[in-house]
Write a protein that holds these residues in place. Structure first.
Motif, PDB file in Angstrom:
ATOM      1  N   UNK A   1       0.812  -1.219   0.000  1.00  0.00           N
ATOM      2  CA  UNK A   1       0.000   0.000   0.000  1.00  0.00           C
ATOM      3  C   UNK A   1       0.847   1.272   0.000  1.00  0.00           C
ATOM      4  N   UNK A   2       2.168   1.111  -0.049  1.00  0.00           N
ATOM      5  CA  UNK A   2       3.041   2.285  -0.036  1.00  0.00           C
ATOM      6  C   UNK A   2       3.336   2.821   1.349  1.00  0.00           C
ATOM      7  N   UNK A   3       2.978   2.071   2.390  1.00  0.00           N
ATOM      8  CA  UNK A   3       3.174   2.551   3.759  1.00  0.00           C
ATOM      9  C   UNK A   3       4.654   2.646   4.110  1.00  0.00           C
ATOM     10  N   UNK A   4       5.448   1.676   3.643  1.00  0.00           N
ATOM     11  CA  UNK A   4       6.883   1.690   3.941  1.00  0.00           C
ATOM     12  C   UNK A   4       7.556   2.921   3.343  1.00  0.00           C
ATOM     13  N   UNK A   5       7.091   3.345   2.172  1.00  0.00           N
ATOM     14  CA  UNK A   5       7.648   4.555   1.552  1.00  0.00           C
ATOM     15  C   UNK A   5       7.416   5.758   2.448  1.00  0.00           C
ATOM     16  N   UNK A   6       6.195   5.901   2.947  1.00  0.00           N
ATOM     17  CA  UNK A   6       5.865   7.033   3.806  1.00  0.00           C
ATOM     18  C   UNK A   6       6.666   7.001   5.099  1.00  0.00           C
ATOM     19  N   UNK A   7       6.764   5.819   5.714  1.00  0.00           N
ATOM     20  CA  UNK A   7       7.502   5.692   6.978  1.00  0.00           C
ATOM     21  C   UNK A   7       8.985   5.977   6.773  1.00  0.00           C
ATOM     22  N   UNK A   8       9.546   5.482   5.676  1.00  0.00           N
ATOM     23  CA  UNK A   8      10.966   5.712   5.393  1.00  0.00           C
ATOM     24  C   UNK A   8      11.236   7.186   5.123  1.00  0.00           C
ATOM     25  N   UNK A   9      10.354   7.828   4.359  1.00  0.00           N
ATOM     26  CA  UNK A   9      10.536   9.246   4.051  1.00  0.00           C
ATOM     27  C   UNK A   9      10.450  10.089   5.315  1.00  0.00           C
ATOM     28  N   UNK A  10       9.495   9.772   6.174  1.00  0.00           N
ATOM     29  CA  UNK A  10       9.364  10.552   7.419  1.00  0.00           C
ATOM     30  C   UNK A  10      10.566  10.310   8.324  1.00  0.00           C
ATOM     31  N   UNK A  11      11.078   9.073   8.356  1.00  0.00           N
ATOM     32  CA  UNK A  11      12.275   8.784   9.146  1.00  0.00           C
ATOM     33  C   UNK A  11      13.479   9.557   8.613  1.00  0.00           C
ATOM     34  N   UNK A  12      13.595   9.657   7.298  1.00  0.00           N
ATOM     35  CA  UNK A  12      14.702  10.409   6.701  1.00  0.00           C
ATOM     36  C   UNK A  12      14.602  11.889   7.059  1.00  0.00           C
ATOM     37  N   UNK A  13      13.389  12.440   7.060  1.00  0.00           N
ATOM     38  CA  UNK A  13      13.196  13.827   7.463  1.00  0.00           C
ATOM     39  C   UNK A  13      13.596  14.030   8.919  1.00  0.00           C
ATOM     40  N   UNK A  14      13.236  13.078   9.761  1.00  0.00           N
ATOM     41  CA  UNK A  14      13.600  13.170  11.177  1.00  0.00           C
ATOM     42  C   UNK A  14      15.112  13.142  11.347  1.00  0.00           C
ATOM     43  N   UNK A  15      15.786  12.261  10.607  1.00  0.00           N
ATOM     44  CA  UNK A  15      17.243  12.190  10.685  1.00  0.00           C
ATOM     45  C   UNK A  15      17.874  13.507  10.221  1.00  0.00           C
ATOM     46  N   UNK A  16      17.337  14.087   9.158  1.00  0.00           N
ATOM     47  CA  UNK A  16      17.836  15.369   8.677  1.00  0.00           C
ATOM     48  C   UNK A  16      17.655  16.454   9.739  1.00  0.00           C
ATOM     49  N   UNK A  17      16.481  16.466  10.376  1.00  0.00           N
ATOM     50  CA  UNK A  17      16.211  17.465  11.408  1.00  0.00           C
ATOM     51  C   UNK A  17      17.189  17.339  12.575  1.00  0.00           C
ATOM     52  N   UNK A  18      17.617  16.122  12.863  1.00  0.00           N
ATOM     53  CA  UNK A  18      18.518  15.883  13.988  1.00  0.00           C
ATOM     54  C   UNK A  18      19.988  16.042  13.606  1.00  0.00           C
ATOM     55  N   UNK A  19      20.255  16.219  12.314  1.00  0.00           N
ATOM     56  CA  UNK A  19      21.629  16.311  11.861  1.00  0.00           C
ATOM     57  C   UNK A  19      22.356  14.977  11.892  1.00  0.00           C
ATOM     58  N   UNK A  20      21.603  13.895  11.754  1.00  0.00           N
ATOM     59  CA  UNK A  20      22.175  12.548  11.806  1.00  0.00           C
ATOM     60  C   UNK A  20      22.452  12.016  10.408  1.00  0.00           C
ATOM     61  N   UNK A  21      23.455  11.161  10.310  1.00  0.00           N
ATOM     62  CA  UNK A  21      23.611  10.317   9.136  1.00  0.00           C
ATOM     63  C   UNK A  21      22.617   9.159   9.268  1.00  0.00           C
ATOM     64  N   UNK A  22      22.134   8.695   8.134  1.00  0.00           N
ATOM     65  CA  UNK A  22      21.179   7.592   8.127  1.00  0.00           C
ATOM     66  C   UNK A  22      21.738   6.492   7.235  1.00  0.00           C
ATOM     67  N   UNK A  23      22.032   5.354   7.820  1.00  0.00           N
ATOM     68  CA  UNK A  23      22.547   4.232   7.037  1.00  0.00           C
ATOM     69  C   UNK A  23      21.414   3.281   6.688  1.00  0.00           C
ATOM     70  N   UNK A  24      21.504   2.715   5.500  1.00  0.00           N
ATOM     71  CA  UNK A  24      20.471   1.785   5.016  1.00  0.00           C
ATOM     72  C   UNK A  24      21.182   0.576   4.441  1.00  0.00           C
ATOM     73  N   UNK A  25      21.082  -0.546   5.096  1.00  0.00           N
ATOM     74  CA  UNK A  25      21.661  -1.800   4.624  1.00  0.00           C
ATOM     75  C   UNK A  25      20.504  -2.662   4.117  1.00  0.00           C
ATOM     76  N   UNK A  26      20.362  -2.747   2.801  1.00  0.00           N
ATOM     77  CA  UNK A  26      19.179  -3.373   2.208  1.00  0.00           C
ATOM     78  C   UNK A  26      19.301  -4.891   2.156  1.00  0.00           C
ATOM     79  N   UNK A  27      18.293  -5.573   2.675  1.00  0.00           N
ATOM     80  CA  UNK A  27      18.307  -7.030   2.731  1.00  0.00           C
ATOM     81  C   UNK A  27      17.891  -7.681   1.423  1.00  0.00           C
ATOM     82  N   UNK A  28      17.260  -6.919   0.528  1.00  0.00           N
ATOM     83  CA  UNK A  28      16.757  -7.498  -0.719  1.00  0.00           C
ATOM     84  C   UNK A  28      16.531  -6.369  -1.728  1.00  0.00           C
TER      85      UNK A  28
END
Length: 252
Positions: free
Chosen positions: A201-228
């Protein structure tokens, strides 16, 4: 094998050549998991664990190497970029070993566009997106589909205080989460999980995008190790770029 103090573990990254997974850094820096070695004063074998990920370094022919490999329960992911270690995994585990390709992602935060991320946060009617509170994280810890992604913290409170979880709800149900899998000195490793009933349903896209925005707001690096490949496509959708692949070994 004995546990290493964080002051020693922080100097042990060279024992894991080529690994750029920040979950390993989380362990070495004392934020999560455990690090064990044969001898803190003269390391010849070292194993770092973060949840179901086991990182191996040192001599794969060490007398204790086989027992360390066998200690990884079913569902564990064994990681080393050294061919001798991967050969040892297959030798010790036999038919219980299954190769899995994982995908690196360039975690260049400057490549992320806030307007694009905000657009990706749009959800189907009936769903909402919010930052999880402690009770929400506790619920995630108790559900089979999400527990693995939030269990690196000692408690729900620890996750809320040290990181965050962006959750998609449908009514009272938590349908998806994009959360801090682990933290390290400079940022976080991202975890994404969707309830089986709400996938596609595209929910993971929304959650990932919001998490990326949160990381940007905090000045954090965000690592993504993709399992598939699906996870890799999602990472690219929010603005990251592929950065090669590597082989891990799943314990069946």
């Amino acid at each position: 094998m004995v546990s290493l103090q964080t002051s020693i573990a922080r100097r042990c990254a060279p024992w894991f050549p080529g690994i750029r997974d920040t979950a390993l850094l989380s362990v070495l820096q004392g934020y999560a998991g455990s690090v064990q070695a044969d001898d803190p004063e003269n390391i010849r074998l070292i194993v770092a664990r973060c949840g179901n990920f086991f990182y191996f370094g040192g001599d794969p022919a060490h007398p204790q190497a086989a027992s360390c490999i066998r200690a990884a329960e079913a569902g564990s992911c064994l990681v080393s970029l050294e061919p001798a270690w991967r050969a040892r995994f297959y030798e010790v585990l036999g038919p219980r070993a299954e190769g899995r390709t994982r995908y690196r992602v360039k975690g260049e935060m400057a490549a992320l566009d806030r307007a694009h991320l905000r657009a990706l946060c749009a959800l189907p009617e009936g769903f909402s997106l919010a930052c999880a509170e402690e009770a929400d994280v506790q619920a995630l810890r108790e559900m089979e589909w999400s527990a693995h992604f939030v269990e690196q913290f000692a408690s729900a409170r620890d996750l809320v205080e040290q990181g965050f979880a962006q959750i998609v709800r449908r009514g009272a149900d938590i349908a998806c989460v994009g959360c801090t899998f682990t933290v390290y000195d400079e940022g976080m490793e991202l975890g994404i999980a969707t309830h089986p009933a709400y996938r596609g349903l595209g929910l993971a896209t929304a959650a990932a995008a919001r998490a990326a925005l949160e990381a940007l707001d905090r000045g954090w690096k965000l690592n993504w190790d993709a399992a598939n490949p699906i996870s890799l496509r999602l990472a690219c959708k929010i603005g990251f770029e592929p950065d090669g692949e590597y082989e891990a070994v799943l314990v069946k």
